[in-house]
Design a protein around this motif. Sequence first.
Motif, short mmCIF file in Angstrom:
data_model
loop_
_atom_site.label_atom_id
_atom_site.label_comp_id
_atom_site.label_asym_id
_atom_site.label_seq_id
_atom_site.Cartn_x
_atom_site.Cartn_y
_atom_site.Cartn_z
N UNK A 1 0.80 -1.22 0.00
CA UNK A 1 0.00 0.00 0.00
C UNK A 1 0.84 1.27 0.00
N UNK A 2 2.04 1.22 0.52
CA UNK A 2 2.86 2.44 0.65
C UNK A 2 4.16 2.33 -0.16
N UNK B 1 12.31 -1.13 1.56
CA UNK B 1 13.51 -0.86 2.33
C UNK B 1 13.19 -0.81 3.82
N UNK B 2 14.16 -1.07 4.67
CA UNK B 2 13.94 -0.86 6.11
C UNK B 2 13.77 0.62 6.41
N UNK B 3 13.09 0.94 7.48
CA UNK B 3 12.88 2.34 7.84
C UNK B 3 11.43 2.73 7.84
N UNK B 4 10.61 1.95 7.15
CA UNK B 4 9.17 2.18 7.19
C UNK B 4 8.69 3.33 6.33
N UNK C 1 2.59 9.31 1.44
CA UNK C 1 3.05 8.41 2.49
C UNK C 1 3.65 7.17 1.82
N UNK C 2 4.99 7.16 1.73
CA UNK C 2 5.67 6.11 0.97
C UNK C 2 6.89 5.57 1.70
#
Length: 374
Positions: free
Chosen positions: A276-277, A284-287, A327-328
Amino acid sequence: MKFYTKRTILNDKVYIGSLSGSYLDVYAFSLYTLPMPVGKQPFMRYKIINACLTNKQKPYPSLEEIKSTLATHDIVVDTRSIERDLEAMRHDRRLGYNAPIAFCRRNRGYHYTDADYTIDNLPLTPGEIEAFALIVESLKSFRGAAVFNSVAGIFDKLDKVVMHQARRERRDPQHPVADFEKVPYVKGIEHFDKLYHATTRKQPVLVTYRKFNQPVRDHVFHPYLLKEYRFLWYVLGYSERSKKIIILALDRIETISNKKVPFKDNTGIDLQKYFDHTIGVTLRPGGVKEVQLWCSVSQGHYFKTQPLHPTQQIVRDDEAGLVLSLQLIPNYELLQTLLAFGAEVKVLKPLSLQQEVKEMISRSTKLYSVESDV
């Protein structure tokens, strides 16, 4: 050659969907309301009359013969009622039969002037032909994977018959009026069928996989989801080698076979929301981060009509340009997408993504600033 479609009546509605008598369910399109005759008996009479008119063993039934056949089905009517039924089948627009019924004086009975006609297989209307033609053209993009081979022949027939009839109805130059994006053949599509069935049947597979410029590795892989991005296919699942959920590109799979081990069910992620994002397939890590972009006025018009991502929100829109918030999860695909806009788009946030864009632009500038034999 005539193209017919089977019309199934359910809850006073007509569902269209067959080719030359074989059933074909195509997105349940061409759904519209058809007023039913008053009472159930008239419709039953039409079906029985149709059976009489299409009976090759007893052609040219008379009114008395039709009346007798109706009686065997416990439907007792007079001759005048049958004449009214024949007239309704010919001309009643609510029925839509437009039945080509005629009386043959030589054989002293009724018949269809079109030997292939039956009320169960009605000719497509011009509007239905146009709808089928558009769908056939769009479905061509799904060719290539073995899982679609079973229906490929159906769409080939639709393509030949429907498009031919559509051109005959229009009587204009034989060229398409809707040009869909062409899907090129891509390496790895031959693995789609195996992975599709492995996913639906919860069947672990042994995958021989080679990343670019890296040695071959084997993965005992438990597939959960097939994902397409820009005509390339990827599979998301659990790798026993990596001890985590990973994504494999089908074009980098060399071999694939079933593996006789228990299937590891997905319990940790929501597959419906997993991407979704993201733009693309890399996580990637980090959200998730707030990505703010400045866009020129001209580019802003495009983003307002075709958002870059479903999370897109407009922060500011004035003569200085458009500022968007998304929001990505910043990844390589997002970086590629942003670089493609050149000077029309600038990254405002996060600074880490802004710095990556700067570095890529700097490297591109250096590539064009020196003479090279490359």
